[in-house]
Design an enzyme around this catalytic site. Structure first.
Site: not given
Lengths: 149, 256
Positions: B72, B76, B110, B175-176, B213, B217
């Protein structure tokens, strides 16, 4: 952290206590804001109902509701307190609110416990099954009806 | 007397729930909901378990790989300069693909196009380490989502966020947006602002991505989760990042 695991266990992987996929839903009649007649033509058992309400893998109730269950540590506040539910609602009103509360309020957060149509992207283990069986609904109705201060 | 039968109910379709977006002055990171102990764990690099992945990512950044035998850093350079703000603006619109790609997707582009290496599996140790290292370079920088070309994907994400799903027939927004701060099984419902991904969850005992995550849910709603990398996840990521625009990045965050 313990409570988080409870949520995962309760909502996610639990498969015991599921309604049978084979059994078709019993027909029922809505009168006003209630289902007056039992789904099973029999009275439920309040003792079994209490066990369902406090079991996070079966009833899931206390994830969102609170109630007079001192042994249950992690309760919810997303929905009304269950305290005194039997004094506030008739058995028929409680039954409809469990079976399909969206008939009373299209925006409700209350899951439909006895409806298998009009749902989207249901995970395979839960497909074509209501959250609770007719017998379980009747047990919970019988228990909630006993909740009077 | 109103009488409907069950059959009549069979054709009824659940209307989308009405949810109001959180006013900007009420937005908060879930950091605000954490105990002082967990906050300290995030704040101190020496106690933040996510830093293990950052250090691993730093090593990977410098390592040549693929048929091109290129690292990388070969393209970069110094990540502390070149990667500043990059995670804060992902998912970003990709000119060639005409759609947004998230940070993990960008890393894999990449890998396959520049390094001529196979794509890393989502949630694999390497891609989490590299994304943690890159996201660390955006710490404290505001989340950016101003590219107009993202608009249709933000809207797609919004419609997924507000759509009922699963056996429990819930929406993310119920909910959120509508009930943040209320307790679900004793735990405060967060506002779902993705300020700290990839993050270390004590519950996971591991670092994980925003897609992991989101998947959690969906399992909770008893909904069918998408395959990692699915366009639906990218749209949801693009939407919640837009929703959190301007909020400072915390990666790698720690959450309970």
């Amino acid at each position: 952290m313990a409570a988080r695991w409870l949520v995962i266990l309760a909502l996610g992987v639990a498969c015991r206590g599921l309604a049978s996929a084979q059994e078709p839903l019993r027909p029922f009649t809505v009168q006003g804001d209630a289902i007056v007649e039992s789904l099973t033509d029999a009275k439920g058992d309040p003792e079994r109902g209490r066990a369902i309400v406090t079991n996070r893998q079966v009833g899931l109730c206390l994830l969102c509701h609170s109630g007079p269950f001192p042994a249950e540590k992690f309760q919810g506040t997303l929905a009304p307190d269950l305290r005194n539910a039997g004094a506030r609602w008739s058995e028929g009103q409680l039954r409809l609110r469990m079976v399909d509360a969206s008939r009373l309020n299209a925006d409700t957060i209350m899951p439909p416990y006895y409806r298998i149509v009009g749902l989207h992207r249901v995970a395979p283990p839960f497909r074509d099954r209501p959250v609770l069986t007719a017998e379980q609904i009747e047990d919970v109705v019988a228990f909630l009806a006993t909740m009077r201060d | 007397m109103l009488r409907t039968t069950f059959l009549a109910a069979a054709v009824a379709i659940a209307a989308p729930a009405l949810s109001a977006e959180i006013p900007h002055d009420q937005r908060q990171s879930s950091y605000e909901l954490m105990s002082p102990d967990t906050r300290a764990m995030q704040d101190e690099d020496t106690s933040n378990p996510g830093m293990l992945w950052v250090l691993e990512g730093e090593a990977l950044w410098k390592r040549e790989t693929g048929e091109a035998n290129r690292s990388c850093a070969d393209c970069h350079g110094d990540a502390t300069q070149s990667m500043k703000g990059v995670a804060a603006r992902h998912p970003a619109f990709d000119e060639k693909r005409r759609e947004p790609v998230d940070l993990e997707g960008r890393i894999n582009i990449c890998r396959t196009e520049q390094q001529k290496a196979p794509a890393s599996a989502r949630e694999s140790r390497d891609i989490l380490a590299l994304s943690a290292f890159i996201a660390r370079q955006s710490r404290g920088m505001p989340i950016e989502s101003s590219d107009e070309r993202l608009r249709p994907f933000i809207e797609k994400g919004r419609s997924l966020f507000t759509a009922r799903q699963g056996q429990l027939n819930l929406t993310c927004a119920q909910c959120h947006d509508d009930n943040w701060g209320q307790k679900l099984a004793g735990i405060p419902v967060p506002q779902a602002h993705p300020t700290g991904y990839p993050l270390y969850r004590l519950e996971w005992q591991a670092l994980g991505s925003l897609q992991r995550r989101l998947r959690n849910c969906m399992i909770g709603m008893r909904a069918e989760a998408y395959v990692y990398g699915a366009p639906e996840y990218i749209a949801l990521e693009t939407f919640v990042k837009w929703r959190a625009r301007g909020m400072p990045m915390e990666s790698p965050a720690v959450r309970p």
